[in-house]
Design a protein around this motif. Structure first.
Motif, PDB file in Angstrom:
ATOM      1  N   ASN A 131       0.847  -1.190   0.000  1.00 28.68           N
ATOM      2  CA  ASN A 131       0.000   0.000   0.000  1.00 28.68           C
ATOM      3  C   ASN A 131       0.888   1.248   0.000  1.00 28.68           C
ATOM      4  OD1 ASN A 131      -1.945  -2.106   1.715  1.00 28.68           O
ATOM      5  ND2 ASN A 131      -3.033  -0.775   0.293  1.00 28.68           N
ATOM      6  N   HIS A 132       0.291   2.360  -0.462  1.00 32.81           N
ATOM      7  CA  HIS A 132       1.084   3.563  -0.683  1.00 32.81           C
ATOM      8  C   HIS A 132       0.576   4.773   0.089  1.00 32.81           C
ATOM      9  CE1 HIS A 132       1.703   0.832  -4.079  1.00 32.81           C
ATOM     10  NE2 HIS A 132       2.876   1.407  -4.252  1.00 32.81           N
ATOM     11  N   GLY A 133      -0.398   4.579   0.953  1.00 30.80           N
ATOM     12  CA  GLY A 133      -0.919   5.705   1.714  1.00 30.80           C
ATOM     13  C   GLY A 133      -1.751   6.632   0.844  1.00 30.80           C
ATOM     14  N   GLU A 134      -1.681   7.928   1.112  1.00 26.48           N
ATOM     15  CA  GLU A 134      -2.474   8.900   0.361  1.00 26.48           C
ATOM     16  C   GLU A 134      -1.801   9.190  -0.982  1.00 26.48           C
ATOM     17  OE1 GLU A 134      -3.112  13.158   1.645  1.00 26.48           O
ATOM     18  OE2 GLU A 134      -5.039  12.286   2.200  1.00 26.48           O
ATOM     19  N   VAL A 135      -2.555   8.988  -2.062  1.00 27.16           N
ATOM     20  CA  VAL A 135      -2.038   9.189  -3.416  1.00 27.16           C
ATOM     21  C   VAL A 135      -3.063   9.961  -4.225  1.00 27.16           C
ATOM     22  CG1 VAL A 135      -0.634   7.082  -3.396  1.00 27.16           C
ATOM     23  CG2 VAL A 135      -3.003   6.986  -4.196  1.00 27.16           C
ATOM     24  N   THR A 136      -2.645  10.511  -5.346  1.00 29.36           N
ATOM     25  CA  THR A 136      -3.604  11.157  -6.239  1.00 29.36           C
ATOM     26  C   THR A 136      -4.399  10.084  -6.988  1.00 29.36           C
ATOM     27  OG1 THR A 136      -2.093  11.257  -8.133  1.00 29.36           O
ATOM     28  CG2 THR A 136      -2.050  13.118  -6.569  1.00 29.36           C
ATOM     29  N   LEU A 137      -5.576  10.457  -7.448  1.00 26.47           N
ATOM     30  CA  LEU A 137      -6.366   9.514  -8.251  1.00 26.47           C
ATOM     31  C   LEU A 137      -5.601   9.126  -9.514  1.00 26.47           C
ATOM     32  CD1 LEU A 137      -9.954  11.055  -8.017  1.00 26.47           C
ATOM     33  CD2 LEU A 137      -8.955   9.218  -6.643  1.00 26.47           C
ATOM     34  N   ALA A 138      -4.866  10.085 -10.085  1.00 22.23           N
ATOM     35  CA  ALA A 138      -4.096   9.795 -11.301  1.00 22.23           C
ATOM     36  C   ALA A 138      -3.048   8.717 -11.039  1.00 22.23           C
ATOM     37  CB  ALA A 138      -3.434  11.071 -11.815  1.00 22.23           C
ATOM     38  N   ASP A 139      -2.341   8.824  -9.926  1.00 16.67           N
ATOM     39  CA  ASP A 139      -1.322   7.825  -9.613  1.00 16.67           C
ATOM     40  C   ASP A 139      -1.949   6.478  -9.267  1.00 16.67           C
ATOM     41  OD1 ASP A 139       0.773   9.530 -10.105  1.00 16.67           O
ATOM     42  OD2 ASP A 139       1.037  10.119  -8.006  1.00 16.67           O
ATOM     43  N   ALA A 140      -3.067   6.493  -8.539  1.00 14.62           N
ATOM     44  CA  ALA A 140      -3.749   5.244  -8.205  1.00 14.62           C
ATOM     45  C   ALA A 140      -4.217   4.536  -9.469  1.00 14.62           C
ATOM     46  CB  ALA A 140      -4.936   5.523  -7.285  1.00 14.62           C
ATOM     47  N   ALA A 152      -2.898   4.976 -12.590  1.00 15.63           N
ATOM     48  CA  ALA A 152      -1.731   4.553 -13.375  1.00 15.63           C
ATOM     49  C   ALA A 152      -1.126   3.270 -12.836  1.00 15.63           C
ATOM     50  CB  ALA A 152      -0.679   5.660 -13.396  1.00 15.63           C
ATOM     51  N   GLU A 153      -1.144   3.108 -11.507  1.00 16.63           N
ATOM     52  CA  GLU A 153      -0.515   1.950 -10.882  1.00 16.63           C
ATOM     53  C   GLU A 153      -1.511   0.828 -10.562  1.00 16.63           C
ATOM     54  OE1 GLU A 153       2.587   1.469 -10.677  1.00 16.63           O
ATOM     55  OE2 GLU A 153       3.270   3.486 -11.239  1.00 16.63           O
ATOM     56  N   SER A 154      -2.763   0.985 -10.970  1.00 13.77           N
ATOM     57  CA  SER A 154      -3.804  -0.033 -10.742  1.00 13.77           C
ATOM     58  C   SER A 154      -3.871  -0.443  -9.263  1.00 13.77           C
ATOM     59  CB  SER A 154      -3.551  -1.269 -11.617  1.00 13.77           C
ATOM     60  OG  SER A 154      -3.686  -0.957 -12.987  1.00 13.77           O
ATOM     61  N   LEU A 155      -4.013   0.531  -8.389  1.00 14.94           N
ATOM     62  CA  LEU A 155      -4.068   0.255  -6.959  1.00 14.94           C
ATOM     63  C   LEU A 155      -5.482  -0.180  -6.575  1.00 14.94           C
ATOM     64  CD1 LEU A 155      -1.919   3.239  -5.589  1.00 14.94           C
ATOM     65  CD2 LEU A 155      -1.184   0.930  -6.276  1.00 14.94           C
ATOM     66  N   VAL A 205      -0.962   5.803 -17.494  1.00 18.09           N
ATOM     67  CA  VAL A 205      -0.746   4.357 -17.387  1.00 18.09           C
ATOM     68  C   VAL A 205       0.420   3.931 -18.262  1.00 18.09           C
ATOM     69  CG1 VAL A 205      -1.773   2.094 -17.853  1.00 18.09           C
ATOM     70  CG2 VAL A 205      -3.158   3.901 -16.823  1.00 18.09           C
ATOM     71  N   VAL A 206       0.469   4.476 -19.493  1.00 24.52           N
ATOM     72  CA  VAL A 206       1.502   4.099 -20.454  1.00 24.52           C
ATOM     73  C   VAL A 206       2.832   4.781 -20.134  1.00 24.52           C
ATOM     74  CG1 VAL A 206       2.159   4.189 -22.898  1.00 24.52           C
ATOM     75  CG2 VAL A 206      -0.204   3.669 -22.258  1.00 24.52           C
ATOM     76  N   GLU A 207       2.772   6.025 -19.704  1.00 28.37           N
ATOM     77  CA  GLU A 207       3.998   6.794 -19.527  1.00 28.37           C
ATOM     78  C   GLU A 207       4.740   6.454 -18.236  1.00 28.37           C
ATOM     79  OE1 GLU A 207       2.700  10.815 -19.906  1.00 28.37           O
ATOM     80  OE2 GLU A 207       2.350  10.657 -22.078  1.00 28.37           O
ATOM     81  N   HIS A 208       4.005   6.164 -17.155  1.00 29.55           N
ATOM     82  CA  HIS A 208       4.707   5.891 -15.895  1.00 29.55           C
ATOM     83  C   HIS A 208       3.981   4.891 -14.997  1.00 29.55           C
ATOM     84  CE1 HIS A 208       1.834   8.539 -13.789  1.00 29.55           C
ATOM     85  NE2 HIS A 208       1.968   9.346 -14.818  1.00 29.55           N
ATOM     86  N   GLY A 209       3.039   4.133 -15.567  1.00 30.81           N
ATOM     87  CA  GLY A 209       2.275   3.190 -14.772  1.00 30.81           C
ATOM     88  C   GLY A 209       2.457   1.749 -15.201  1.00 30.81           C
ATOM     89  N   THR A 210       1.410   0.950 -15.027  1.00 32.86           N
ATOM     90  CA  THR A 210       1.495  -0.481 -15.295  1.00 32.86           C
ATOM     91  C   THR A 210       1.579  -0.818 -16.781  1.00 32.86           C
ATOM     92  OG1 THR A 210      -0.926  -0.638 -15.241  1.00 32.86           O
ATOM     93  CG2 THR A 210       0.259  -1.096 -13.177  1.00 32.86           C
ATOM     94  N   GLY A 211       1.306   0.155 -17.655  1.00 35.78           N
ATOM     95  CA  GLY A 211       1.312  -0.108 -19.101  1.00 35.78           C
ATOM     96  C   GLY A 211       2.533   0.393 -19.830  1.00 35.78           C
ATOM     97  N   ARG A 212       3.651   0.521 -19.132  1.00 39.01           N
ATOM     98  CA  ARG A 212       4.853   1.058 -19.776  1.00 39.01           C
ATOM     99  C   ARG A 212       5.339   0.194 -20.940  1.00 39.01           C
ATOM    100  NH1 ARG A 212       5.725   2.288 -14.329  1.00 39.01           N
ATOM    101  NH2 ARG A 212       6.845   0.331 -13.968  1.00 39.01           N
ATOM    102  N   ALA A 213       5.012  -1.086 -20.954  1.00 40.02           N
ATOM    103  CA  ALA A 213       5.424  -1.952 -22.066  1.00 40.02           C
ATOM    104  C   ALA A 213       4.718  -1.585 -23.364  1.00 40.02           C
ATOM    105  CB  ALA A 213       5.148  -3.418 -21.731  1.00 40.02           C
ATOM    106  N   LYS A 268      -5.068   1.095 -20.767  1.00 40.42           N
ATOM    107  CA  LYS A 268      -5.203   0.570 -19.407  1.00 40.42           C
ATOM    108  C   LYS A 268      -4.947  -0.926 -19.412  1.00 40.42           C
ATOM    109  CE  LYS A 268      -6.145   0.974 -15.012  1.00 40.42           C
ATOM    110  NZ  LYS A 268      -5.380  -0.228 -14.679  1.00 40.42           N
ATOM    111  N   THR A 269      -4.237  -1.358 -18.375  1.00 37.74           N
ATOM    112  CA  THR A 269      -4.007  -2.783 -18.153  1.00 37.74           C
ATOM    113  C   THR A 269      -5.129  -3.361 -17.313  1.00 37.74           C
ATOM    114  OG1 THR A 269      -2.739  -2.309 -16.154  1.00 37.74           O
ATOM    115  CG2 THR A 269      -1.510  -2.464 -18.229  1.00 37.74           C
ATOM    116  N   GLY A 270      -5.290  -4.670 -17.381  1.00 35.23           N
ATOM    117  CA  GLY A 270      -6.246  -5.366 -16.528  1.00 35.23           C
ATOM    118  C   GLY A 270      -5.831  -6.817 -16.342  1.00 35.23           C
ATOM    119  N   THR A 271      -5.947  -7.305 -15.111  1.00 38.76           N
ATOM    120  CA  THR A 271      -5.602  -8.695 -14.802  1.00 38.76           C
ATOM    121  C   THR A 271      -6.642  -9.248 -13.849  1.00 38.76           C
ATOM    122  OG1 THR A 271      -3.252  -8.068 -14.904  1.00 38.76           O
ATOM    123  CG2 THR A 271      -3.777 -10.242 -14.001  1.00 38.76           C
ATOM    124  N   THR A 272      -7.244 -10.382 -14.184  1.00 42.13           N
ATOM    125  CA  THR A 272      -8.259 -10.952 -13.312  1.00 42.13           C
ATOM    126  C   THR A 272      -7.628 -11.909 -12.303  1.00 42.13           C
ATOM    127  OG1 THR A 272      -8.740 -12.757 -14.858  1.00 42.13           O
ATOM    128  CG2 THR A 272     -10.063 -10.770 -15.063  1.00 42.13           C
TER     129      THR A 272
END
Length: 227
Positions: free
Chosen positions: A24-33, A35-38, A142-150, A160-164
């Motif tokens: 967990n990352h504590g208080e984050v912006t919605l944008a960061d949450a 991007a990182e799929s929190l 998501v693409v520039e600095h999150g889970t979708g950098r690939a 956006k990435t997604g994993t079930t």
């Protein structure tokens, strides 16, 4: 997007979602949450705004699938088709919804000066203009600095990435300047994969496809269809 949300463990009547990696990352912006799929942040936000509002937003983007009114909907637990979900992303790209997808959006022969649209009328649409730039900004993150950098193309790209659960499904859905593309990876018998996430193989497939696609000018193509 710059509003803050708490990314901390959630317990809803014994249901305890967890972030990937159990961190967990504590208080984050919605944008960061986003991007990182929190997961914990997403569930907490959905509880704040209300699941009915989440469903209403999905309908607003043109999703027709049956969406369950429960807390786990924030993590995508209701089943949707790849085509249905990709058309919702096409609506964000177009700035209007719903977008009706076709296998072939238009045909152009050597004698035609402009493409001829294929398919019937898509029906009434509503404008997403007041939300479009912020939605695209979230997807770019998501693409520039999150889970979708690939999926990074070294030019405009958003998605956006997604994993079930148990790695049974992995997605990457996004767009560049010319194409809206959805990629799903999974086993036909619905068995778990070997830790495949949306940010790994699907994002790489998406990037390879978009980079390899030879897309002609779409200046005269129909604006209310999705390739």
């Amino acid at each position: 997007p710059q509003d803050k949300i708490l990314d901390a463990p959630v317990d809803l009547h014994g249901w305890c979602p967890e972030n990937y990696g159990h961190r967990n990352h504590g208080e984050v912006t919605l944008a960061d949450a986003f991007a990182e799929s929190l997961n914990d942040a997403a569930v907490r936000l959905a509880q704040q705004v209300g699941i009915r509002q989440v469903i209403a937003a999905a309908r607003d983007l043109g999703l027709h699938s049956r969406l369950q009114n429960n807390a786990s909907l924030a993590l995508g637990t209701s089943e949707v088709s790849l085509l249905d979900l990709t058309s919702a992303y096409a609506a964000v790209r177009a700035g209007k919804a719903p977008v009706t997808p076709y296998g072939i959006s238009a045909i152009k022969t050597a004698q035609d000066s402009n493409p001829v649209a294929v398919g019937g009328a898509g029906g009434a649409q509503h404008n997403l203009g007041q939300y479009q730039s912020e939605l695209i900004g979230l997807l770019r993150g998501v693409v520039e600095h999150g889970t979708g950098r690939a999926a990074d193309l070294d030019r405009f790209a958003a998605g956006k990435t997604g994993t079930t659960q148990d790695y049974r499904d992995a997605w990457f859905i996004g767009f560049d300047d010319s194409l809206v593309v959805g990629v799903w990876v999974g086993n036909d018998d619905h068995s778990p994969m070997n830790r495949v996430t949306g940010g790994s193989l699907p994002a790489k497939i998406w990037k390879d496809f978009v980079q390899g696609a030879d897309v002609p000018s779409v200046a005269n193509a129909p604006s209310d269809t999705a390739p």
